[in-house]
Scaffold this active site. Structure first.
Site, PDB file in Angstrom:
ATOM      1  N   HIS A  24       0.664  -1.262  -0.049  1.00 43.74           N
ATOM      2  CA  HIS A  24      -0.016  -0.184   0.561  1.00 43.74           C
ATOM      3  C   HIS A  24       0.885   1.205   0.161  1.00 43.74           C
ATOM      4  O   HIS A  24       1.778   1.097   1.037  1.00 43.74           O
ATOM      5  CB  HIS A  24      -1.028  -0.303   1.405  1.00 43.74           C
ATOM      6  CG  HIS A  24      -1.929  -0.850   1.212  1.00 43.74           C
ATOM      7  ND1 HIS A  24      -1.822  -2.685   1.563  1.00 43.74           N
ATOM      8  CD2 HIS A  24      -3.065  -1.324   0.781  1.00 43.74           C
ATOM      9  CE1 HIS A  24      -2.426  -3.455   1.438  1.00 43.74           C
ATOM     10  NE2 HIS A  24      -3.361  -2.360   1.237  1.00 43.74           N
ATOM     11  N   HIS A  73     -10.175  -6.767   1.943  1.00 37.78           N
ATOM     12  CA  HIS A  73      -8.694  -5.982   1.524  1.00 37.78           C
ATOM     13  C   HIS A  73      -8.507  -5.885   2.732  1.00 37.78           C
ATOM     14  O   HIS A  73      -9.392  -5.504   4.438  1.00 37.78           O
ATOM     15  CB  HIS A  73      -9.354  -5.421   0.598  1.00 37.78           C
ATOM     16  CG  HIS A  73     -10.139  -4.067   1.128  1.00 37.78           C
ATOM     17  ND1 HIS A  73      -9.499  -2.439   1.135  1.00 37.78           N
ATOM     18  CD2 HIS A  73     -11.465  -4.140   0.733  1.00 37.78           C
ATOM     19  CE1 HIS A  73     -10.411  -1.812   1.466  1.00 37.78           C
ATOM     20  NE2 HIS A  73     -12.036  -2.921   0.765  1.00 37.78           N
TER      21      HIS A  73
END
Length: 328
Positions: free
Chosen positions: A9, A173
């Protein structure tokens, strides 16, 4: 040589690659994939496929990823499924793990051999001072993990509670597996979707993405309705429900799933939809569906993560309707 993909991320993957090269020198066949806030799963998958394409066809691939259950893991796991005999995934990426991976490539030619070897280096790299704070070896797992039966039904007497119901086109997620799970403390994550229930690969990937101590399930909408109507033997389970679309949520609520609030996380953009903010996209059917939900007394909590400010759903829907009217 084993090709390494660092996926994360944000730009963490780029930063840790630079740090690794400062210590171990420049490396061949190491690619970074960053998942940025304005991107969706399809874009992330395309980035991963492009990175893999830079390796030679005969190269094995080792994915080193920041977070189990996050989008970089989920999309990598989908690609891994076709190469389970040779490729490998390790999550919890830290610098000791990466350095050990670089060193291991000098003597090991198998991605899975390297993966098995570097896990210990990653764990050993986690230290604490003062040393007295170090957890005792073999510390007990959280009580919720120990108490939760493996099957969705068949627990001890006690009704199920709903700690969160979320509309999110990405389903399970990173934001769900970490922030929302820690905030709401479910014992079950239940994806309620006819489409996903029919897709064996997606079902498998979702159950694999569950955070430690929490079971993940995929059920069709009608099955969720039946469970909600007869949940006396759910052992007091705390459920976090995930819906891919507001239409699925409406059908579940109309069928008897007792939800009074929906957390609205993300709704992917597609042809014919307008996008009044960065994460929510609507067509006329979506707007009409939210109107029906509101008429049933459902309120909306518009937040990606628990620490976000609450969005105003009425204003968001009005903006979306105005944009659709302009298109029409």
């Amino acid at each position: 040589m084993v090709g390494i993909i660092l996926a994360s991320h944000g730009k963490f993957a780029e930063g840790i690659k630079q740090s690794g090269e400062m210590i171990f020198g420049e490396q061949e066949k190491v690619e970074t994939v960053t998942f940025m806030p304005n991107e969706g799963p399809d874009a992330l998958k395309a980035h991963l496929e492009a990175a893999i394409a830079k390796f030679d066809p005969e190269d094995e691939v080792l994915f080193l990823i920041d977070l189990w259950g996050g989008s970089p893991f989920n999309q990598s796991n989908g690609l891994f499924e076709a190469h389970q005999d040779k490729w490998a995934i390790v999550t919890g990426l830290n610098l000791p793990m990466l350095i050990e991976a670089y060193g291991s490539r000098l003597t090991m030619n198998s991605a899975q051999e390297i993966a098995a070897h570097i896990v210990e280096a990653g764990r050993d790299g986690v230290k604490i001072k003062p040393e007295s704070l170090e957890p005792a070896a073999g510390a007990a797992q959280p009580a919720a993990a120990a108490a939760a039966p493996s099957a969705l039904t068949g627990g001890q007497p006690g009704k199920m509670s709903y700690v969160l119901a979320r509309v999110d086109s990405r389903l399970l997620h990173g934001q769900v597996a970490t922030a929302w799970t820690k905030s709401t403390q479910p014992t079950r994550i239940i994806v309620v979707s006819d489409n996903v229930a029919k897709d064996e690969l997606r079902k498998k990937l979702i159950t694999q993405a569950a955070p430690p101590g929490v079971k993940a399930h995929v059920v069709p909408i009608d099955q969720m309705i039946k469970i909600a109507k007869d949940d006396q033997h759910m052992g007091g389970q705390k459920a976090l429900l995930l819906f891919e679309t507001p239409q699925d949520a409406l059908r579940a609520i109309e069928g008897g799933v007792p939800l009074k609030e929906l957390n609205i996380g993300s709704m992917a953009h597609s042809t014919g939809k307008v996008q009044p903010n960065k994460v929510l996209a609507f067509d006329q059917n979506d707007i009409d569906t939210f109107a029906k939900l509101k008429a049933k007394g459902v309120t909306f909590d518009v937040r990606k993560v628990p620490t976000d400010a609450h969005g105003n759903m009425d204003e968001i829907l009005k903006k979306a309707q105005d944009e659709l009217n302009k298109q029409g």
